[in-house]
Design an enzyme around this catalytic site. Structure first.
Site, short mmCIF file in Angstrom:
data_model
loop_
_atom_site.label_atom_id
_atom_site.label_comp_id
_atom_site.label_asym_id
_atom_site.label_seq_id
_atom_site.Cartn_x
_atom_site.Cartn_y
_atom_site.Cartn_z
N GLY A 165 129.81 40.98 -18.81
CA GLY A 165 131.26 41.01 -19.02
C GLY A 165 132.01 41.89 -18.03
O GLY A 165 133.03 41.48 -17.47
N LYS B 26 123.32 51.49 -19.88
CA LYS B 26 122.06 51.58 -20.61
C LYS B 26 120.83 51.20 -19.79
O LYS B 26 120.63 50.05 -19.45
CB LYS B 26 122.13 50.72 -21.87
CG LYS B 26 123.01 51.35 -22.94
CD LYS B 26 123.18 50.45 -24.12
CE LYS B 26 124.62 50.08 -24.36
NZ LYS B 26 125.09 48.84 -23.84
N GLY C 278 123.52 38.83 -21.76
CA GLY C 278 122.22 39.16 -22.35
C GLY C 278 121.18 38.10 -22.05
O GLY C 278 120.04 38.41 -21.69
N ARG D 65 135.72 30.60 -21.89
CA ARG D 65 134.58 29.94 -22.54
C ARG D 65 134.95 28.54 -23.04
O ARG D 65 134.09 27.66 -23.07
CB ARG D 65 134.05 30.80 -23.68
CG ARG D 65 133.29 31.99 -23.12
CD ARG D 65 132.56 32.72 -24.20
NE ARG D 65 131.56 33.58 -23.59
CZ ARG D 65 131.30 34.81 -23.99
NH1 ARG D 65 131.97 35.34 -24.98
NH2 ARG D 65 130.37 35.52 -23.40
P1 AMP Z 1 126.51 48.26 -20.14
O1 AMP Z 1 127.07 47.95 -21.49
O2 AMP Z 1 125.16 48.91 -20.19
O3 AMP Z 1 126.57 47.10 -19.18
O4 AMP Z 1 127.46 49.38 -19.53
C1 AMP Z 1 128.81 49.18 -19.25
C2 AMP Z 1 129.50 50.49 -19.36
O5 AMP Z 1 128.86 51.43 -18.51
C3 AMP Z 1 130.96 50.51 -18.95
O6 AMP Z 1 131.75 50.67 -20.07
C4 AMP Z 1 131.06 51.73 -18.02
O7 AMP Z 1 132.15 52.55 -18.30
C5 AMP Z 1 129.77 52.46 -18.30
N1 AMP Z 1 129.35 53.32 -17.18
C6 AMP Z 1 129.22 52.97 -15.90
N2 AMP Z 1 128.90 54.03 -15.16
C7 AMP Z 1 128.82 55.10 -15.98
C8 AMP Z 1 128.54 56.48 -15.80
N3 AMP Z 1 128.29 56.97 -14.60
N4 AMP Z 1 128.55 57.27 -16.90
C9 AMP Z 1 128.82 56.75 -18.12
N5 AMP Z 1 129.11 55.48 -18.36
C10 AMP Z 1 129.10 54.64 -17.30
#
Ligand code: AMP
Length: 395
Positions: A352, A199, A375, A37
């Site tokens: 990230g 999410k 975001g 950054r």
């Molecule tokens: P986000 O913060 O929504 O971008 O999600 C990122 C996180 O999603 C990472 O830490 C991954 O470990 C998690 N992730 C990806 N695939 C899965 C899954 N199948 N089950 C649970 N967590 C997941």
């Protein structure tokens, strides 16, 4: 068209309030462990220095929630900045507002920098407090922003102070906004969006908005299971957001109506529990046995998604395809990163985790644009306006 610093005529001797996103990771000794950054802000800083401006750098770091926390001080970041600008005088102010810091801004000489302490040490920042914004505005003659990563926030240093001064975007912000807007307005087709992460709530509106623009949306990661369940597929113990099932069903119906394709994983790598030391179990199809958790996309899905990506002329990617932090379940994310790196079209990566995997695989030179604001870029792709961009004057 929004103003950029190139549209500012006379910067010589002007005090420029430069809002940056220097939210960099620090180790326990306060050393900056990833200075991406800082490097990204350099073109704007150097341009302002060459033009003889006096720069007042403002940034946030972490989430101190309106309290002074030594572990989140920007002082180590000011020190790291010296490595980039060894010939420039860089001063540091522990205050962001008040007589003392105002005096420091008046004492700055052309081509010098004053870095302010973490702006989020003040409760007023996140409240976009007008009195606070006025006190910040007293530090400068012009407002310039390169803080794309914070531009979706209604904060005083992002929006409030920008309203009170002549303003413009820096080079980084200009590139982010123009690249992402171009994608949402006239992306070359086939336009493929790859979305993952855990999410659904964060990305479901992005899926909805992209349905109008993208030709195909490839979904992976934890968010895929809510969509699979919405379709009636057995997902075992996988992550699911029950309150988003109806919306997911609606999106799948809309996709069908507009003849757009939403792809969901056709096989999975699973585990009986959420742990690192488990042996992955592969499913033969879309259904997941009742006792298992879907942890990564399987090889058939990787093959299918990679083929679609190879034919795309525009690809955007945000979010890992699986629990990529665990070696046993990092394959899907890494292979999709490689497919995107090999794509000849325009490729844009944000978020990230996706950026980390691109960097680990040393593919960053193969990507057209790596967005510094996860975001903010999602919000723009969702079709929302960003307060930190909207406030910038038009040419
Ligand atoms: P986000 O913060 O929504 O971008 O999600 C990122 C996180 O999603 C990472 O830490 C991954 O470990 C998690 N992730 C990806 N695939 C899965 C899954 N199948 N089950 C649970 N967590 C997941």
């Amino acid at each position: 068209m929004k103003k950029t610093i190139k549209n500012l005529d006379d910067l010589q001797g002007k005090r420029v309030f430069l809002r940056l996103d220097l939210n960099v990771p620090l180790d326990e000794n306060g050393n900056v462990t990833d200075d991406t950054r800082i490097a990204a802000a350099m073109p704007t800083i150097k341009y302002l220095l060459i033009k003889g401006a006096r720069i007042i750098i403002c940034s946030h770091l972490g989430r101190p929630k309106g309290e002074r926390k030594e572990s989140m001080s920007l002082l180590p970041v000011a020190k790291a900045l010296i490595n980039y600008l060894p010939l420039t005088k860089i001063k540091f102010s522990y205050d962001c507002i008040g007589e003392k810091v105002e005096k420091m801004t008046h004492e700055l000489k052309n081509g010098e920098i004053l870095m302010l302490e973490n702006i989020r040490f003040y409760k007023e920042e996140e409240k976009n407090d007008i009195v606070f914004a006025r006190r910040l505005a007293r530090l400068a003659d012009i407002y310039v922003t390169d803080a794309f990563g914070a531009s979706h926030r209604h904060h005083a240093s992002v929006e409030g102070v920008a309203r009170l001064l002549p303003n413009a975007m820096g080079f980084l912000m200009g590139k982010e906004v123009n690249t992402l807007l171009k994608i949402t307005e006239d992306a070359q087709k086939p336009f493929v969006a790859v979305l993952g992460g855990s999410k659904v709530a964060d990305k479901i509106y992005v899926v909805m908005n992209l349905l109008k623009k993208a030709d195909a949306i490839l979904i992976g990661g934890g968010m895929a299971y809510t969509f699979l369940k919405a379709k009636g597929v057995e997902i075992g113990q996988s992550l699911v957001e029950e309150d988003k099932l109806d919306l997911a069903r609606e999106i799948l119906r809309e996709a069908e109506k507009y003849n757009k394709q939403i792809f969901l994983p056709i096989d999975h790598k699973c585990a009986p529990n959420f742990a690192t030391n488990v042996k992955p179990q592969l499913t033969s199809g879309q259904d997941i046995p009742k006792h298992l958790i879907g942890m990564d996309i399987g090889p058939k899905t990787v093959k299918l998604y990679s083929k679609i990506i190879s034919k795309a002329r525009t690809v955007i990617w945000n979010g890992p395809m699986g629990v990529f932090e665990f070696d046993a379940f990092s394959d899907g994310t890494n292979k999709i990163a490689k497919a995107i790196g090999a794509c000849h079209g325009t490729t844009i990566v944000g978020g990230g985790d996706s950026i980390a995997s691109i960097k680990n695989l040393k593919l960053h030179n193969k990507i057209t644009h790596i967005s510094t604001g996860g975001g903010a870029s999602l919000q723009l792709l969702q079709g929302d306006l960003l307060p930190g961009v909207e406030v910038i004057e038009n040419i």
